[in-house]
Enzyme design. Structure first.
Site, mmCIF file in Angstrom:
data_model
loop_
_atom_site.group_PDB
_atom_site.id
_atom_site.type_symbol
_atom_site.label_atom_id
_atom_site.label_comp_id
_atom_site.label_asym_id
_atom_site.label_seq_id
_atom_site.Cartn_x
_atom_site.Cartn_y
_atom_site.Cartn_z
ATOM 1 N N ASP A 1 97.029 18.431 62.821
ATOM 2 C CA ASP A 1 98.037 19.053 61.959
ATOM 3 C C ASP A 1 98.636 17.988 61.027
ATOM 4 O OD1 ASP A 1 99.741 21.104 61.098
ATOM 5 O OD2 ASP A 1 101.267 20.616 62.607
ATOM 6 N N HIS B 1 109.413 24.013 57.404
ATOM 7 C CA HIS B 1 109.345 23.538 58.789
ATOM 8 C C HIS B 1 110.733 23.492 59.444
ATOM 9 C CE1 HIS B 1 105.506 21.850 57.167
ATOM 10 N NE2 HIS B 1 105.081 22.360 58.308
ATOM 11 N N GLY B 2 110.746 23.609 60.757
ATOM 12 C CA GLY B 2 111.981 23.412 61.505
ATOM 13 C C GLY B 2 112.749 24.692 61.795
ATOM 14 N N HIS C 1 102.191 27.447 57.009
ATOM 15 C CA HIS C 1 102.948 26.465 57.808
ATOM 16 C C HIS C 1 104.396 26.924 57.895
ATOM 17 C CE1 HIS C 1 100.272 22.853 58.238
ATOM 18 N NE2 HIS C 1 99.531 23.675 57.529
ATOM 19 N N GLY C 2 105.149 26.250 58.765
ATOM 20 C CA GLY C 2 106.581 26.536 58.849
ATOM 21 C C GLY C 2 106.845 27.989 59.148
ATOM 22 N N ASP D 1 105.400 25.768 65.878
ATOM 23 C CA ASP D 1 105.818 24.632 66.689
ATOM 24 C C ASP D 1 107.266 24.837 67.166
ATOM 25 O OD1 ASP D 1 106.240 22.242 67.906
ATOM 26 O OD2 ASP D 1 105.745 20.977 66.207
#
Ligand code: G3H
Ligand code: 13P
Ligand code: ZN
Length: 311
Positions: A83, A181-182, A212-213, A257
């Protein structure tokens, strides 16, 4: 079956209109939780590790644990993916270590530099039978050493996406349509640019698209963290309905994630809050593993739509 690349997974996902979850891993419990959930749902799955996760777990441990998962669930197609590969050397190291897929993240560079580094990785990877994800556009948020401010985030340009894929030969493309992200993705209402996704799909219909994210930042998990001593105020992710729509609209890979981190932390906090005397790691890691597995299963079954997609 042995570890697979994402080629066949994505081919079927594009034909049938669903997405495959790509879950970030860095230890045994997380790997077990994800693969067990995929097996219960008879779903293909992508395990992915960032370069800092690889530093943490160490590449040999990571590969051996992934191999153990493959042995335990031979019926599940499993890919192991790098990643946000930051440079050619990291991609090469992972390819040489047995990864079946790598991402070269050249989104921090200008277009020409991104093309050049992506091409270089594609050349090496394809020679070894490994597939390559690239990224065009800039997501806001924090990943490894890169911190992109919301004002510096740039949506993917559909025309550039076509040129980029043609010139680099990359196998899949991560695009920026408003995710980040996050745990803090949106200040107000969640909003994704589905119009850009549609235009990108029109320009490159045969290229699998990656989001993503894309964690939901599951409200129940945030609440559980906060209830048991955490302090994560105002966290907000991409609602399940939007991810479901993306899955049906040509997104083939959805990265998660943050939700796994929240599940693990919430569960461990609960054990310690209820039993301050607990000090056997198995006592807090067992429920943590279960909660992660539950969250992954929910995504596969109710959001991404990849249940029962093993041929
Ligand atoms: O996109 C970034 C992933 O969440 C990986 O995060 O670099 O902290 O392992 P990390
Ligand atoms: P989240 O932070 O939304 O989980 O995104 C993870 C990701 O994109 C990994 O590459
Ligand atoms: Zn990412």
């Amino acid at each position: 079956m042995p570890l697979v690349t994402t080629s066949k997974m994505f081919e079927k996902s594009m034909k049938e209109g669903y997405a495959i979850g790509a879950f970030n891993v860095n230890n045994m419990e997380i790997i077990q939780a994800i693969v067990d959930a995929a097996a219960r749902q008879k779903s293909p799955v992508i395990l992915q590790a960032s370069s800092s996760a690889i530093k943490y777990a160490r590449v040999n441990y990571l590969m051996k644990m992934v191999e153990a998962a493959v042995e335990e669930h031979p019926e599940v197609p499993i890919a192991i993916h790098l990643d946000h590969g930051p440079d050619f050397e990291t991609c090469k190291m992972c390819i040489d270590a047995g990864f079946t897929s790598v991402m070269i993240d050249g989104s921090k560079y200008d277009f020409e530099e991104n093309v050049a580094i992506t091409k270089k990785v594609v050349e090496y990877a394809h020679q070894k039978g490994v597939v390559v994800e690239a990224e065009l556009g800039k997501l806001a948020g924090v990943e490894d050493e890169v911190n992109v401010d919301a004002k510096d985030a740039i949506y993917t340009d559909p025309d550039q996406a076509k040129e980029f894929v043609e010139r680099t030969g990359c196998d899949s493309l991560a695009i920026a349509i408003g995710t980040s992200h996050g745990a803090y993705k949106f200040k107000g209402e969640a909003k994704l640019r589905f119009d850009i996704l549609k235009q990108v799909k029109e320009k490159i219909p045969n290229t699998p698209i990656v989001l993503h994210g894309a964690s939901t930042v599951i409200p129940e998990l945030v609440q559980m963290c906060n209830e048991y001593g955490g302090d994560i105020p105002g966290a907000k992710g991409v609602p399940d309905e939007m991810l479901n729509e993306a899955s049906k609209s040509g997104v083939s890979k959805i990265n998660v994630d943050t939700d796994l981190r929240l599940a693990m932390t919430a569960s461990i906090r609960k054990v310690f809050a209820e039993d301050p005397g607990a000090f056997d790691p198995r006592k807090y890691l067992t429920p943590a593993r279960d909660l992660i597995s539950q969250a992954v299963e929910h995504k596969i079954k109710d959001v991404f739509g990849s249940s029962n997609k093993i041929d």
